[in-house]
Design a protein around this motif. Structure first.
Motif, PDB file in Angstrom:
ATOM      1  N   ILE A  12       0.840  -1.204   0.000  1.00 36.44           N
ATOM      2  CA  ILE A  12       0.000   0.000   0.000  1.00 36.44           C
ATOM      3  C   ILE A  12       0.876   1.255   0.000  1.00 36.44           C
ATOM      4  O   ILE A  12       0.548   2.258  -0.640  1.00 36.44           O
ATOM      5  N   GLU A  13       2.029   1.145   0.670  1.00 29.08           N
ATOM      6  CA  GLU A  13       3.007   2.240   0.634  1.00 29.08           C
ATOM      7  C   GLU A  13       3.465   2.501  -0.806  1.00 29.08           C
ATOM      8  O   GLU A  13       3.592   3.661  -1.218  1.00 29.08           O
ATOM      9  N   PHE A  18       3.467   5.872  -5.579  1.00 32.02           N
ATOM     10  CA  PHE A  18       3.205   6.064  -7.018  1.00 32.02           C
ATOM     11  C   PHE A  18       2.388   7.344  -7.232  1.00 32.02           C
ATOM     12  O   PHE A  18       2.685   8.159  -8.101  1.00 32.02           O
ATOM     13  N   LEU A  19       1.355   7.508  -6.398  1.00 33.04           N
ATOM     14  CA  LEU A  19       0.481   8.676  -6.549  1.00 33.04           C
ATOM     15  C   LEU A  19       1.181   9.964  -6.107  1.00 33.04           C
ATOM     16  O   LEU A  19       1.143  10.982  -6.803  1.00 33.04           O
ATOM     17  N   LEU A  20       1.843   9.909  -4.936  1.00 38.53           N
ATOM     18  CA  LEU A  20       2.497  11.110  -4.403  1.00 38.53           C
ATOM     19  C   LEU A  20       3.620  11.588  -5.319  1.00 38.53           C
ATOM     20  O   LEU A  20       3.921  12.780  -5.383  1.00 38.53           O
ATOM     21  N   ARG A 103      -6.775   2.764   2.967  1.00 39.92           N
ATOM     22  CA  ARG A 103      -5.426   2.776   3.542  1.00 39.92           C
ATOM     23  C   ARG A 103      -4.455   3.573   2.664  1.00 39.92           C
ATOM     24  O   ARG A 103      -3.531   4.201   3.163  1.00 39.92           O
ATOM     25  N   VAL A 104      -4.689   3.535   1.359  1.00 36.53           N
ATOM     26  CA  VAL A 104      -3.892   4.390   0.467  1.00 36.53           C
ATOM     27  C   VAL A 104      -4.128   5.850   0.856  1.00 36.53           C
ATOM     28  O   VAL A 104      -3.192   6.638   0.992  1.00 36.53           O
ATOM     29  N   MET A 105      -5.402   6.190   1.079  1.00 36.33           N
ATOM     30  CA  MET A 105      -5.721   7.565   1.500  1.00 36.33           C
ATOM     31  C   MET A 105      -5.003   7.913   2.803  1.00 36.33           C
ATOM     32  O   MET A 105      -4.478   9.011   2.964  1.00 36.33           O
ATOM     33  N   ASP A 154      -1.480  -5.606  11.110  1.00 35.32           N
ATOM     34  CA  ASP A 154      -0.256  -4.809  11.107  1.00 35.32           C
ATOM     35  C   ASP A 154      -0.507  -3.600  11.991  1.00 35.32           C
ATOM     36  O   ASP A 154      -1.321  -2.737  11.665  1.00 35.32           O
ATOM     37  N   ASP A 155       0.206  -3.536  13.108  1.00 27.54           N
ATOM     38  CA  ASP A 155      -0.024  -2.484  14.100  1.00 27.54           C
ATOM     39  C   ASP A 155       0.253  -1.081  13.571  1.00 27.54           C
ATOM     40  O   ASP A 155      -0.152  -0.097  14.182  1.00 27.54           O
ATOM     41  N   ARG A 156       0.955  -0.994  12.434  1.00 30.16           N
ATOM     42  CA  ARG A 156       1.191   0.335  11.866  1.00 30.16           C
ATOM     43  C   ARG A 156      -0.123   0.958  11.412  1.00 30.16           C
ATOM     44  O   ARG A 156      -0.254   2.171  11.336  1.00 30.16           O
TER      45      ARG A 156
END
Ligand code: 6GU
Length: 288
Positions: A12-13, A18-20, A103-105, A154-156
């Motif tokens: 997802i990161e 990619f978008l940023l 999550r991407v958002m 994933d706790d993140r």
């Protein structure tokens, strides 16, 4: 291994990176457009558009009335990211895949998510064209174990067992009520409980009666899983349903049931009001 891995944090990161890498916008507000409400994305200025098919590792949406693209843009000077077209479980995607863009958002920097959907009215006081602010949901797929957070945690993102009380932010709902009043939309305004089912078949009469007994005011095929993913990672949520049809709760009735055309048509008819509402809410967001 029998455990769902879903999309890893790293996957997802890389989607968000990619978008940023391709936009200078850094929106803190996200919108998910429901069926027939894609106009919310069209009204943004300085749009930067990413069709889902051009985003690596992104699913593609397949429903008529859903464009299938991420739109970055400005609304009266505020940067927004908008999903024009969402993913539904009935398309064949798992709930965690449908909720992944939330999550991407999150990694893009979104703090507030506005979700919209088209829904059938179960509450007898509702009429076609009403706008229901969502005060809570019943996540029916979750009753059967199908939750977007199922699988390794994933706790993140957030805790293993996140609370879902106050999922639909009271402050945002109060603000939205004020905006609706200012726009003279009070007569169309309702507040209630949204129930998500998987679809794509609409409900039988007995199913609608059962949902009413459970306290649902409106029924649809989306939203709950997205809101769960958003609350898990600390995004606050405002949700609203456009009541596109009224559920006929009589056996052996001659009245026609919901159909996709009716849902689309009501969406088109009330689109402008919804756009005004969302714009008004966004303009006042700093105050809550
Ligand atoms: Cl009546 N049911 C469901 N599940 N989704 C809908 C609907 C009804 N009307 C619009 N969306």
């Amino acid at each position: 291994e029998d455990v769902i891995d879903g999309y890893s944090y790293e996957r997802i990161e890389s989607i968000s990176k990619f978008l940023l890498d391709r936009t200078k916008q850094r929106p803190e507000i996200g919108i998910i457009c429901g069926t027939g409400m894609g106009g919310l994305a069209d009204m943004l200025e300085d749009k930067e558009i990413f069709p889902y098919k051009d985003i690596p590792d992104f699913p593609v949406s397949t429903v008529p009335g859903h464009s299938g693209r991420l739109v970055f843009g400005n609304l009266n000077g505020k940067s927004i990211i908008c999903m024009q077209g969402r993913f539904h479980v009935y398309e064949g995607y798992s709930v965690w895949k449908c909720a992944m863009p939330v999550r991407v958002m999150k990694l893009i920097g979104v703090k507030t998510l506005i979700v919209t959907n088209a829904a059938g009215g179960l509450n007898r006081n509702f009429t076609v064209g009403d706008i229901m602010f969502i005060k809570d949901h019943i996540n029916f797929p979750g009753f059967g174990g199908d939750n977007p957070l199922r699988g390794r945690n994933d706790d993140r993102w957030g805790p293993r067992f996140p609370p879902m009380s106050n999922a639909y932010d009271l402050g945002l709902r109060q603000l939205a009520r004020t905006v609706a009043k200012e726009l003279n939309l009070e007569k169309y305004l309702q507040e209630g409980v949204y129930c998500m089912l998987g679809g794509p078949s609409y409900e039988t009469v007995s199913e609608m009666m059962a949902l009413t007994l459970l306290g649902a005011d409106a029924v649809g095929m989306s939203t709950a899983h997205e809101v769960i993913a958003a609350r898990h990672c600390g995004i606050r949520v405002f949700g609203m349903s456009l009541i596109t049809n009224i559920c006929v709760m009589e056996h052996d009735s001659e009245k026609p049931l919901a159909n996709h055309e009716e849902v689309m048509e009501t969406g088109n008819r009330r689109r402008k009001d919804l756009e005004k509402l969302v714009t008004g809410i966004i303009m006042k967001l700093d105050t809550v």
